[in-house]
Design an enzyme around this catalytic site. Structure first.
Site, PDB file in Angstrom:
ATOM      1  CB  ALA A   7      -0.913  -0.012   1.224  1.00  0.00           C
ATOM      2  CB  THR A  10      -0.214   6.789  -5.854  1.00  0.00           C
ATOM      3  OG1 THR A  10       0.494   8.008  -5.648  1.00  0.00           O
ATOM      4  CG2 THR A  10      -1.128   6.918  -7.069  1.00  0.00           C
ATOM      5  CG  LEU A  12      -4.248  -0.609  -1.637  1.00  0.00           C
ATOM      6  CD1 LEU A  12      -5.734  -0.929  -1.455  1.00  0.00           C
ATOM      7  CD2 LEU A  12      -3.425  -1.479  -0.716  1.00  0.00           C
ATOM      8  N   GLY A  98      10.756   3.867   5.045  1.00  0.00           N
ATOM      9  CA  GLY A  98       9.556   3.312   4.412  1.00  0.00           C
ATOM     10  C   GLY A  98       9.699   1.806   4.223  1.00  0.00           C
ATOM     11  CB  ALA A  99       7.384  -0.980   5.006  1.00  0.00           C
ATOM     12  CG  ASP A 100       8.020   1.965  -0.086  1.00  0.00           C
ATOM     13  OD1 ASP A 100       8.633   2.358   0.926  1.00  0.00           O
ATOM     14  OD2 ASP A 100       7.668   2.724  -0.985  1.00  0.00           O
ATOM     15  CG  ASP A 120       9.144   2.156  -5.482  1.00  0.00           C
ATOM     16  OD1 ASP A 120       8.722   1.495  -4.509  1.00  0.00           O
ATOM     17  OD2 ASP A 120       8.404   2.565  -6.411  1.00  0.00           O
TER      18      ASP A 120
HETATM   19  N1  LIG Z   1      -2.999   3.713 -13.326  1.00  0.00           N
HETATM   20  C1  LIG Z   1      -2.254   4.573 -12.606  1.00  0.00           C
HETATM   21  N2  LIG Z   1      -2.789   5.200 -11.541  1.00  0.00           N
HETATM   22  C2  LIG Z   1      -2.021   6.059 -10.787  1.00  0.00           C
HETATM   23  N3  LIG Z   1      -0.727   6.353 -11.056  1.00  0.00           N
HETATM   24  C3  LIG Z   1      -0.182   5.739 -12.122  1.00  0.00           C
HETATM   25  C4  LIG Z   1      -0.895   4.827 -12.935  1.00  0.00           C
HETATM   26  N4  LIG Z   1      -0.070   4.387 -13.910  1.00  0.00           N
HETATM   27  C5  LIG Z   1       1.101   4.981 -13.721  1.00  0.00           C
HETATM   28  N5  LIG Z   1       1.031   5.814 -12.663  1.00  0.00           N
HETATM   29  C6  LIG Z   1       2.159   6.626 -12.199  1.00  0.00           C
HETATM   30  O1  LIG Z   1       2.641   5.923 -11.065  1.00  0.00           O
HETATM   31  C7  LIG Z   1       2.906   6.800  -9.986  1.00  0.00           C
HETATM   32  C8  LIG Z   1       2.450   6.093  -8.746  1.00  0.00           C
HETATM   33  O2  LIG Z   1       3.220   4.889  -8.721  1.00  0.00           O
HETATM   34  P1  LIG Z   1       2.956   3.806  -7.618  1.00  0.00           P
HETATM   35  O3  LIG Z   1       4.123   2.884  -7.668  1.00  0.00           O
HETATM   36  O4  LIG Z   1       1.603   3.253  -7.725  1.00  0.00           O
HETATM   37  O5  LIG Z   1       3.028   4.729  -6.306  1.00  0.00           O
HETATM   38  P2  LIG Z   1       2.961   4.326  -4.772  1.00  0.00           P
HETATM   39  O6  LIG Z   1       3.762   3.078  -4.577  1.00  0.00           O
HETATM   40  O7  LIG Z   1       3.563   5.542  -4.129  1.00  0.00           O
HETATM   41  O8  LIG Z   1       1.503   4.156  -4.450  1.00  0.00           O
HETATM   42  C9  LIG Z   1       2.170   8.095 -10.258  1.00  0.00           C
HETATM   43  O9  LIG Z   1       3.062   9.171 -10.035  1.00  0.00           O
HETATM   44  C10 LIG Z   1       1.789   8.027 -11.750  1.00  0.00           C
HETATM   45  O10 LIG Z   1       2.569   8.927 -12.514  1.00  0.00           O
HETATM   46  C1  LIG Z   2       9.553   7.758   0.388  1.00  0.00           C
HETATM   47  C2  LIG Z   2       8.217   7.062   0.451  1.00  0.00           C
HETATM   48  C3  LIG Z   2       7.094   8.060   0.676  1.00  0.00           C
HETATM   49  C4  LIG Z   2       7.969   6.341  -0.883  1.00  0.00           C
HETATM   50  O1  LIG Z   2       6.710   5.736  -0.821  1.00  0.00           O
HETATM   51  P1  LIG Z   2       5.700   5.709  -2.071  1.00  0.00           P
HETATM   52  O2  LIG Z   2       6.231   6.640  -3.105  1.00  0.00           O
HETATM   53  O3  LIG Z   2       5.758   4.290  -2.517  1.00  0.00           O
HETATM   54  O4  LIG Z   2       4.368   6.069  -1.558  1.00  0.00           O
HETATM   55  C5  LIG Z   2       8.212   5.983   1.568  1.00  0.00           C
HETATM   56  O5  LIG Z   2       9.315   5.127   1.382  1.00  0.00           O
HETATM   57  C6  LIG Z   2       8.282   6.612   2.950  1.00  0.00           C
HETATM   58  O6  LIG Z   2       7.256   7.031   3.474  1.00  0.00           O
HETATM   59  N1  LIG Z   2       9.505   6.657   3.555  1.00  0.00           N
HETATM   60  C7  LIG Z   2       9.653   7.199   4.884  1.00  0.00           C
HETATM   61  C8  LIG Z   2      10.900   8.055   4.972  1.00  0.00           C
HETATM   62  C9  LIG Z   2      12.198   7.303   4.696  1.00  0.00           C
HETATM   63  O7  LIG Z   2      12.160   6.245   4.005  1.00  0.00           O
HETATM   64  O8  LIG Z   2      13.275   7.775   5.173  1.00  0.00           O
HETATM   65  K   LIG Z   3       6.071   2.318  -3.729  1.00  0.00           K
END
Ligand SMILES: Nc1ncnc2c1ncn2[C@@H]1O[C@H](COP(=O)(O)OP(=O)(O)O)[C@@H](O)[C@H]1O
Ligand SMILES: CC(C)(COP(=O)(O)O)[C@@H](O)C(=O)NCCC(=O)O
Ligand SMILES: [K+]
Length: 244
Positions: A7, A10, A12, A98-100, A120
């Site tokens: 999650a 932007t 899930l 961030g966990a991701d 990422d």
């Molecule tokens: N279908 C989509 N919906 C939303 N964002 C998208 C989509 N396809 C590509 N993107 C791009 O992906 C980015 C969000 O990437 P995503 O990896 O889903 O983000 P997060 O991991 O932060 O939720 C947005 O900045 C947008 O430019």
């Molecule tokens: C930098 C991030 C916002 C990226 O998350 P995402 O773009 O996937 O929503 C996320 O890794 C986060 O909230 N990090 C916390 C701060 C840090 O990693 O130092």
């Molecule tokens: K991400």
């Protein structure tokens, strides 16, 4: 089956996994009313749910309630760690990472030998460097594509532009070109720096994930595109934690 959830701020991203393979996967806007409507048909087969998330605590609680409504399976949230399987986090305060980022790094670390850069391109763009010995050298956090375009729209009165995606970083001759080419120009500069850093640190692999991964590759990154990298790392960690 196991449900894996990434999650981000932007979207899930989710995968339903059997013993050996991914059975179903998908993604949905984080604020969708019924984010798991596609999964309800398999809810009876879900035995465990593992989650990697960076969203606010309020949204995390809402996500948990949506998962609890989906099925009765235990829900395990996994966060960044100081070390695992030879990978060592550069952060001393790992709770702040961030966990991701940790799960993407672990996914890349588990995929094979050699140092790597993992990018990422999500709501924010994160870059992390890991040496061949598993030492996280550190990383960077930058605004993502939509964040940058939104800030121009919101914070500058006279900037109106189309959302057309540019592939060239050539000088622009209109507001739209200046904005869209400016984005590519910035990404081309970032790509050049990542490539110089990989040479400097001796990192053989470059892996990219996130919704803007392809756009970044088109700007010259030419990295291995792993759309599900965060979930690959999450799956490996959840499996190890299950056996602990
Ligand atoms: N279908 C989509 N919906 C939303 N964002 C998208 C989509 N396809 C590509 N993107 C791009 O992906 C980015 C969000 O990437 P995503 O990896 O889903 O983000 P997060 O991991 O932060 O939720 C947005 O900045 C947008 O430019
Ligand atoms: C930098 C991030 C916002 C990226 O998350 P995402 O773009 O996937 O929503 C996320 O890794 C986060 O909230 N990090 C916390 C701060 C840090 O990693 O130092
Ligand atoms: K991400």
């Amino acid at each position: 089956m196991k449900l894996l959830v990434d999650a981000g701020n932007t979207r899930l991203k989710w995968q339903l996994c059997g013993d050996r393979n991914v059975v179903h996967s998908g993604f949905v806007g984080l604020d969708a009313d019924e984010p798991f409507s596609e999964i309800t048909r398999w809810s009876g087969d879900i035995e465990r749910i593992a989650v990697s998330t960076v969203i606010s605590e309020d949204k995390r609680r809402h996500l948990q309630s949506r998962l609890e409504a989906l099925c009765a399976a235990p829900i395990v949230f996994h966060w960044a760690e100081s070390r695992r399987g030879g990978l060592v986090n550069a952060y001393t305060d790992t709770e702040k990472m961030g966990a991701d980022r940790w799960h993407a790094m672990y996914g890349a670390w588990s995929a094979g030998p050699g140092g790597f850069a993992v990018i990422d391109a999500g709501s924010a763009i994160t870059v992390d460097y890991v040496s061949g010995s598993g030492k996280h050298l550190g990383g960077y956090i930058l605004p993502g594509k939509q964040m940058m375009l939104r800030s121009l729209r919101q914070d500058a009165a006279r900037i109106g532009f189309d959302t057309r995606d540019a592939r060239a970083g050539e000088p622009g001759a209109s507001t739209t070109e200046c904005v869209q080419h400016g984005l590519v120009w910035l990404w081309e500069s970032m790509v050049a720096r990542i490539q110089a850093d990989c040479a400097r640190f001796g990192l053989e692999r470059t892996i990219v994930t996130g919704g803007d991964a392809e756009a970044l590759n088109n700007a010259g990154l030419s990295a291995t595109h792993e759309p599900w990298l965060v979930l690959v790392g999450l799956a490996a960690i959840d499996q190890e934690r299950e056996l602990e």
